[in-house]
Design a protein around this motif. Structure first.
Motif, PDB file in Angstrom:
ATOM      1  N   HIS A 128      31.657   7.575  91.489  1.00 34.91           N
ATOM      2  CA  HIS A 128      32.632   7.586  90.405  1.00 34.91           C
ATOM      3  C   HIS A 128      32.324   8.807  89.541  1.00 34.91           C
ATOM      4  O   HIS A 128      31.159   9.053  89.223  1.00 34.91           O
ATOM      5  N   GLN A 129      33.343   9.530  89.167  1.00 36.54           N
ATOM      6  CA  GLN A 129      33.162  10.692  88.297  1.00 36.54           C
ATOM      7  C   GLN A 129      33.538  10.306  86.872  1.00 36.54           C
ATOM      8  O   GLN A 129      34.683   9.929  86.614  1.00 36.54           O
ATOM      9  N   LEU A 130      32.568  10.365  85.974  1.00 41.72           N
ATOM     10  CA  LEU A 130      32.836  10.047  84.574  1.00 41.72           C
ATOM     11  C   LEU A 130      33.788  11.070  83.959  1.00 41.72           C
ATOM     12  O   LEU A 130      33.744  12.252  84.283  1.00 41.72           O
ATOM     13  N   VAL A 131      34.624  10.590  83.067  1.00 47.85           N
ATOM     14  CA  VAL A 131      35.516  11.451  82.286  1.00 47.85           C
ATOM     15  C   VAL A 131      35.300  11.094  80.822  1.00 47.85           C
ATOM     16  O   VAL A 131      35.522   9.937  80.447  1.00 47.85           O
ATOM     17  N   PRO A 132      34.819  12.001  80.022  1.00 43.53           N
ATOM     18  CA  PRO A 132      34.388  13.357  80.359  1.00 43.53           C
ATOM     19  C   PRO A 132      33.066  13.320  81.134  1.00 43.53           C
ATOM     20  O   PRO A 132      32.301  12.361  81.045  1.00 43.53           O
ATOM     21  N   ALA A 133      32.805  14.394  81.850  1.00 43.85           N
ATOM     22  CA  ALA A 133      31.629  14.461  82.726  1.00 43.85           C
ATOM     23  C   ALA A 133      30.317  14.338  81.959  1.00 43.85           C
ATOM     24  O   ALA A 133      29.323  13.875  82.504  1.00 43.85           O
ATOM     25  N   ASP A 134      30.308  14.725  80.681  1.00 46.20           N
ATOM     26  CA  ASP A 134      29.064  14.673  79.905  1.00 46.20           C
ATOM     27  C   ASP A 134      28.925  13.389  79.079  1.00 46.20           C
ATOM     28  O   ASP A 134      28.055  13.285  78.225  1.00 46.20           O
ATOM     29  N   LYS A 135      29.750  12.383  79.358  1.00 42.61           N
ATOM     30  CA  LYS A 135      29.721  11.135  78.575  1.00 42.61           C
ATOM     31  C   LYS A 135      28.332  10.499  78.551  1.00 42.61           C
ATOM     32  O   LYS A 135      27.824  10.146  77.490  1.00 42.61           O
ATOM     33  N   LEU A 136      27.715  10.350  79.696  1.00 39.61           N
ATOM     34  CA  LEU A 136      26.406   9.709  79.758  1.00 39.61           C
ATOM     35  C   LEU A 136      25.343  10.556  79.063  1.00 39.61           C
ATOM     36  O   LEU A 136      24.481  10.034  78.367  1.00 39.61           O
TER      37      LEU A 136
END
Length: 162
Positions: A128-136
């Motif tokens: 799964h690709q988080l949106v936004p990518a830097d969320k975590l």
């Protein structure tokens, strides 16, 4: 950045400040962490924000904390919050030894079930690709800043009582 592969013991800190450990579960917990490290190493070669998607509600990712990459377990109980605002339906916890972070994985059956879920994923990975990518990464940075401030506050309180 290197992955922190330090094994953590299963523990929690009670509201009165007493830390309880559960050594009878540690063999199960350590096995789970070791499988998680294998998954995490695969994620480290993927684009930022890539998570292992175990079942649409349980995920695993890596995030920086105190100069190392930590394994993070994410649970999205409604299956909809993973890309939205962090809510009561979305929880995440570090598996590594991070200050003021307690993870209740339940008893040995629940821990073993999660290990089996990860092992099944290794046979047929889904991502799964988080949106936004830097969320975590942003959530982890906020957690680290909170832990530093909380430790400083506790130290000031101790000095004030001395």
């Amino acid at each position: 950045m290197e992955l922190n592969e330090t094994l953590k013991v299963l523990a929690c800190t009670r509201p009165d400040g007493v830390r309880e450990t559960y050594p009878e579960y540690d063999v199960h917990y350590h096995r789970m962490q070791q499988v998680a490290f294998v998954v995490a190493k695969q994620l480290m070669s993927m684009p930022q924000g890539t998570l292992a998607n175990f079942d649409g509600c349980n995920y695993l990712g890596v995030a920086p904390y105190a100069g190392k990459l930590e394994v993070v377990v994410i649970q999205d109980s409604d299956g909809k919050s993973i890309d939205g605002e962090v809510s009561e339906e979305f929880s995440w916890h570090y598996l590594g030894p991070v200050p003021f972070e307690d993870l209740d994985m339940g008893g040995e059956e629940e821990i073993d079930e999660f290990s089996a879920l990860m092992e099944k994923w290794l046979e047929s990975p889904k991502f799964h690709q988080l949106v936004p990518a830097d969320k975590l990464d942003l959530e982890s940075k906020a957690a680290e800043e909170w832990a530093i401030a909380y430790a400083a506050e506790r130290e000031r309180e101790k000095l004030g009582k001395a």
